[in-house]
Scaffold this motif. Structure first.
Motif, mmCIF file in Angstrom:
data_model
loop_
_atom_site.group_PDB
_atom_site.id
_atom_site.type_symbol
_atom_site.label_atom_id
_atom_site.label_comp_id
_atom_site.label_asym_id
_atom_site.label_seq_id
_atom_site.Cartn_x
_atom_site.Cartn_y
_atom_site.Cartn_z
ATOM 1 N N ILE A 135 0.832 -1.209 0.000
ATOM 2 C CA ILE A 135 0.000 0.000 0.000
ATOM 3 C C ILE A 135 0.868 1.262 0.000
ATOM 4 O O ILE A 135 0.621 2.208 -0.758
ATOM 5 C CB ILE A 135 -0.951 -0.006 1.212
ATOM 6 C CG1 ILE A 135 -2.003 -1.097 1.051
ATOM 7 C CG2 ILE A 135 -1.622 1.359 1.383
ATOM 8 C CD1 ILE A 135 -2.891 -1.287 2.269
ATOM 9 N N VAL A 136 1.893 1.269 0.844
ATOM 10 C CA VAL A 136 2.780 2.438 0.905
ATOM 11 C C VAL A 136 3.492 2.648 -0.431
ATOM 12 O O VAL A 136 3.520 3.761 -0.970
ATOM 13 C CB VAL A 136 3.807 2.267 2.045
ATOM 14 C CG1 VAL A 136 4.869 3.357 1.976
ATOM 15 C CG2 VAL A 136 3.110 2.301 3.389
ATOM 16 N N VAL A 137 4.051 1.560 -0.997
ATOM 17 C CA VAL A 137 4.752 1.669 -2.284
ATOM 18 C C VAL A 137 3.781 2.088 -3.386
ATOM 19 O O VAL A 137 4.099 2.942 -4.227
ATOM 20 C CB VAL A 137 5.436 0.329 -2.639
ATOM 21 C CG1 VAL A 137 5.999 0.378 -4.058
ATOM 22 C CG2 VAL A 137 6.542 0.021 -1.658
ATOM 23 N N GLY A 142 1.725 5.978 -7.216
ATOM 24 C CA GLY A 142 0.558 6.654 -7.780
ATOM 25 C C GLY A 142 0.664 8.162 -7.693
ATOM 26 O O GLY A 142 0.345 8.880 -8.653
ATOM 27 N N ILE A 143 1.109 8.668 -6.541
ATOM 28 C CA ILE A 143 1.240 10.119 -6.366
ATOM 29 C C ILE A 143 2.302 10.679 -7.306
ATOM 30 O O ILE A 143 2.089 11.704 -7.975
ATOM 31 C CB ILE A 143 1.576 10.445 -4.900
ATOM 32 C CG1 ILE A 143 0.383 10.095 -3.994
ATOM 33 C CG2 ILE A 143 1.934 11.920 -4.739
ATOM 34 C CD1 ILE A 143 0.676 10.203 -2.520
ATOM 35 N N LEU A 144 3.442 10.018 -7.372
ATOM 36 C CA LEU A 144 4.509 10.492 -8.260
ATOM 37 C C LEU A 144 4.075 10.437 -9.721
ATOM 38 O O LEU A 144 4.368 11.355 -10.498
ATOM 39 C CB LEU A 144 5.776 9.643 -8.058
ATOM 40 C CG LEU A 144 6.524 9.841 -6.740
ATOM 41 C CD1 LEU A 144 7.690 8.868 -6.639
ATOM 42 C CD2 LEU A 144 7.040 11.281 -6.618
ATOM 43 N N TYR A 145 3.370 9.357 -10.096
ATOM 44 C CA TYR A 145 2.928 9.239 -11.482
ATOM 45 C C TYR A 145 1.926 10.337 -11.832
ATOM 46 O O TYR A 145 1.975 10.914 -12.927
ATOM 47 C CB TYR A 145 2.295 7.866 -11.712
ATOM 48 C CG TYR A 145 1.769 7.668 -13.108
ATOM 49 C CD1 TYR A 145 2.637 7.514 -14.180
ATOM 50 C CD2 TYR A 145 0.395 7.630 -13.363
ATOM 51 C CE1 TYR A 145 2.167 7.327 -15.470
ATOM 52 C CE2 TYR A 145 -0.095 7.440 -14.644
ATOM 53 C CZ TYR A 145 0.792 7.299 -15.697
ATOM 54 O OH TYR A 145 0.320 7.125 -16.970
ATOM 55 N N TYR A 214 6.702 4.021 -16.419
ATOM 56 C CA TYR A 214 7.081 4.866 -15.289
ATOM 57 C C TYR A 214 7.573 4.030 -14.118
ATOM 58 O O TYR A 214 8.560 4.383 -13.457
ATOM 59 C CB TYR A 214 5.888 5.721 -14.857
ATOM 60 C CG TYR A 214 6.243 6.779 -13.832
ATOM 61 C CD1 TYR A 214 6.976 7.901 -14.200
ATOM 62 C CD2 TYR A 214 5.853 6.648 -12.504
ATOM 63 C CE1 TYR A 214 7.319 8.865 -13.267
ATOM 64 C CE2 TYR A 214 6.191 7.606 -11.567
ATOM 65 C CZ TYR A 214 6.919 8.712 -11.957
ATOM 66 O OH TYR A 214 7.266 9.666 -11.030
ATOM 67 N N VAL A 215 6.907 2.907 -13.859
ATOM 68 C CA VAL A 215 7.353 2.003 -12.788
ATOM 69 C C VAL A 215 8.732 1.440 -13.118
ATOM 70 O O VAL A 215 9.617 1.364 -12.253
ATOM 71 C CB VAL A 215 6.332 0.861 -12.580
ATOM 72 C CG1 VAL A 215 6.877 -0.171 -11.608
ATOM 73 C CG2 VAL A 215 5.016 1.424 -12.063
ATOM 74 N N ILE A 216 8.937 1.054 -14.390
ATOM 75 C CA ILE A 216 10.243 0.554 -14.805
ATOM 76 C C ILE A 216 11.306 1.625 -14.622
ATOM 77 O O ILE A 216 12.420 1.357 -14.158
ATOM 78 C CB ILE A 216 10.195 0.080 -16.272
ATOM 79 C CG1 ILE A 216 9.303 -1.159 -16.397
ATOM 80 C CG2 ILE A 216 11.588 -0.220 -16.808
ATOM 81 C CD1 ILE A 216 9.054 -1.586 -17.826
ATOM 82 N N ALA A 217 10.968 2.874 -14.969
ATOM 83 C CA ALA A 217 11.929 3.974 -14.840
ATOM 84 C C ALA A 217 12.313 4.212 -13.384
ATOM 85 O O ALA A 217 13.497 4.367 -13.057
ATOM 86 C CB ALA A 217 11.338 5.244 -15.448
ATOM 87 N N LEU A 218 11.321 4.244 -12.490
ATOM 88 C CA LEU A 218 11.628 4.463 -11.070
ATOM 89 C C LEU A 218 12.407 3.285 -10.496
ATOM 90 O O LEU A 218 13.316 3.481 -9.673
ATOM 91 C CB LEU A 218 10.334 4.672 -10.285
ATOM 92 C CG LEU A 218 9.612 6.006 -10.502
ATOM 93 C CD1 LEU A 218 8.442 6.131 -9.531
ATOM 94 C CD2 LEU A 218 10.544 7.193 -10.319
ATOM 95 N N SER A 219 12.062 2.071 -10.903
ATOM 96 C CA SER A 219 12.826 0.907 -10.443
ATOM 97 C C SER A 219 14.264 0.989 -10.938
ATOM 98 O O SER A 219 15.202 0.627 -10.220
ATOM 99 C CB SER A 219 12.166 -0.383 -10.942
ATOM 100 O OG SER A 219 10.850 -0.509 -10.460
#
Length: 515
Positions: A135-137, A142-145, A214-219
């Motif tokens: 939930i935290v992740v 979600g907020i950053l995206y 976006y998830v791939i980029a942040l990872s």
């Protein structure tokens, strides 16, 4: 063409099978004896995680080989590719993210749960903790995206009509698509007005990136921090540690009298550590667990590590049993093997550092270097260049693992979750596998950029494209090669440190006192 596709498919299947077998072997030999007949689910997660990390690295050369199967086609769409690489890339990235952020945390919480509880209670507790983590992740992503999940591309806005223009077109027709190639010299023609556009036409084109990208980029960003640190240290320490292990090797077997004297000393140290540990247990029961107590606990844990290392070294120089001579011969051969692989690794490390500097850090690049080397190998034999390319990619993940195992997460005098042959608990195994998985994403992006010429038009480049260098808020980390610079700096600092202090053999004898 068809035979080549079949060969590629067979090789991929064989590599996957060998990878699972190899990781099972690693698990069996690294696991702690206390976990030998239990913790089966965490063990499965460890094997799966290591396999996903290694297969994801090997997918990049498979992507190149898959694309080269259609190199003689007029366009890519006219060729039936052997592997649906774009779908496989998305699948491997999703599996990677699920393992790192869901399954591995769940496994750690389950393994570290209270052993007095039933397995259902431990599962329920692990689900609660893992659910909170997800939930935290998820909220953070979600907020950053929603706020900054956009890419800003610099474009030139052009509105074209034609204007009369008369000149010598012999030079222009070859380079300017606005001029027809059949035009005759010194005849009036029309030129694209857009060709005369000024710099004022430059604009920024903003668009929302897709959530998976976006998830791939942040990872990739998160993994790049660990990759720059562990990979930079590991690429230097991997060959140097093998070479220095040969230099510091035992030259001969000690006498029985020397063995008895050393063993007696180890026994005294073990007794001292036991007395200190009992004293700390009494303090813990009395409730006096302050800063001083924690510092003493860390010191005892570190002394235990030193004691085990010295015991192994003593057993090495005084082999016992009926096959003592065979054991010593294998020890000598083992050190010769370390020297051999250390020298090979040293050459690969130097080549990698040179390639990063002259191709990635200098703009424009001095030379394609390894890109040209792989192309020449492919011209010699179809899969030779791809094999060399795979070797250099795999060497990077080996460097990350080496750096992680040698350095670990060191806090003062204790290493958190160390990896040790025959003495690694499952929670430490899971933690390190999570780090390796996180770094594997960065290794893929790093290799795709380092070998952009050789790996051009691959599916992984379609996924990344220029998104990382245009992603709002973090684009400058990739645009100015921050991670590559940090990688080289850590590698050079580690080399200087190891050349300065690597020859020294630590002396750990002596009585230690509580603070």
């Amino acid at each position: 063409m068809g035979d080549f596709n079949v060969v590629l498919l067979v090789i991929c299947i064989i590599v996957c099978i060998v990878t699972f077998i190899f990781n099972t072997y690693i698990l069996i030999n690294y696991q702690h004896p206390d976990d030998s007949n239990q913790a089966y689910f965490p063990k499965f997660v460890v094997v799966l995680g290591l396999s996903v990390a290694e297969i994801s690295i090997l997918m990049l050369p498979a992507d190149v080989a898959n694309r080269r199967a259609c190199q003689h086609a007029i366009y890519n769409g006219s060729c039936n590719l052997t592997l649906p690489m774009k779908q496989l890339w998305y699948a491997i990235y999703c599996i990677n993210a699920i393992l790192v952020f869901v399954i591995i945390p769940f496994s750690i919480f389950y393994y570290e749960g209270d052993q007095e509880k039933t397995w259902t209670q431990r599962v329920f507790s692990a689900v609660l903790w893992c659910g909170a983590t997800v939930i935290v992740v998820g909220l953070i992503l979600g907020i950053l995206y929603g706020l900054v999940g956009k890419v800003d591309f610099t474009v030139r806005r052009l509105n074209s009509n034609t204007v009369a223009f008369t000149t010598d077109f012999s030079q222009l027709t070859a380079t300017n698509p606005c001029f027809p190639s059949t035009i005759r010299t010194n005849e009036p023609a029309n030129q694209c007005a857009a060709y005369l556009a000024s710099s004022d036409s430059i604009a920024t084109w903003t668009m929302q990136t897709s959530f998976p990208v976006y998830v791939i980029a942040l990872s990739t960003i998160l993994g790049s921090f660990f990759f720059s640190f562990f990979g930079g240290i590991g690429i230097a320490i991997l060959p140097l540690s093998l070479i220095f292990a040969f230099i510091r090797r035992p030259k001969t077997i000690i006498t029985r009298a020397q063995y008895i004297r050393e063993a007696t000393d180890l026994g005294k140290r073990a007794k001292e550590i036991r007395e200190v540990a009992l004293a700390l247990q009494r303090e813990e029961r009395s409730g006096s667990k302050g800063r001083k107590w924690k510092k003493n606990v860390k010191q005892v844990q570190q002394e235990l590590v030193y004691l085990e290392q010295d015991q192994e070294a003593l057993e090495e120089v005084y082999p016992q049993g009926e096959k003592a001579e065979t054991s010593w011969a294998l020890t000598v051969l083992g050190y010769l093997g370390k020297l051999f692989f250390g020298l090979i690794g040293l050459v690969v490390t130097v080549v990698w550092i040179v390639h990063i500097i002259i191709y990635m850090l200098i703009n424009p690049p001095v030379s394609p270097f390894l890109n040209s080397f792989f192309v020449k190998l492919d011209n010699a034999w179809g899969l030779l260049g791809t094999t060399a390319f795979a070797f250099f990619c795999v060497y990077l993940i080996l460097a990350v693992i080496s750096g992680e195992m040698h350095v670990g997460l060191n806090f003062f005098v204790i290493t958190i979750h160390p990896m040790k042959w025959g003495g690694t608990l499952m929670n430490s195994f899971l933690f390190n596998v999570g780090l390796i998985l996180l770094c594997s994403i960065s290794v893929i992006q790093f290799c795709a950029k380092a070998f952009a010429i050789y790996a051009q038009a691959t599916a992984v480049q379609e996924i990344f494209g220029n998104n990382l260098e245009a992603l709002r808020g973090i684009k400058y980390l990739f645009r100015y090669n921050i991670f590559q610079i940090a990688f080289v700096i850590f590698a050079l600092l580690t080399t200087v440190y190891y050349l300065t202090f690597g020859f020294r053999k630590k002396q750990r004898k002596g009585k230690f006192q509580l603070v």
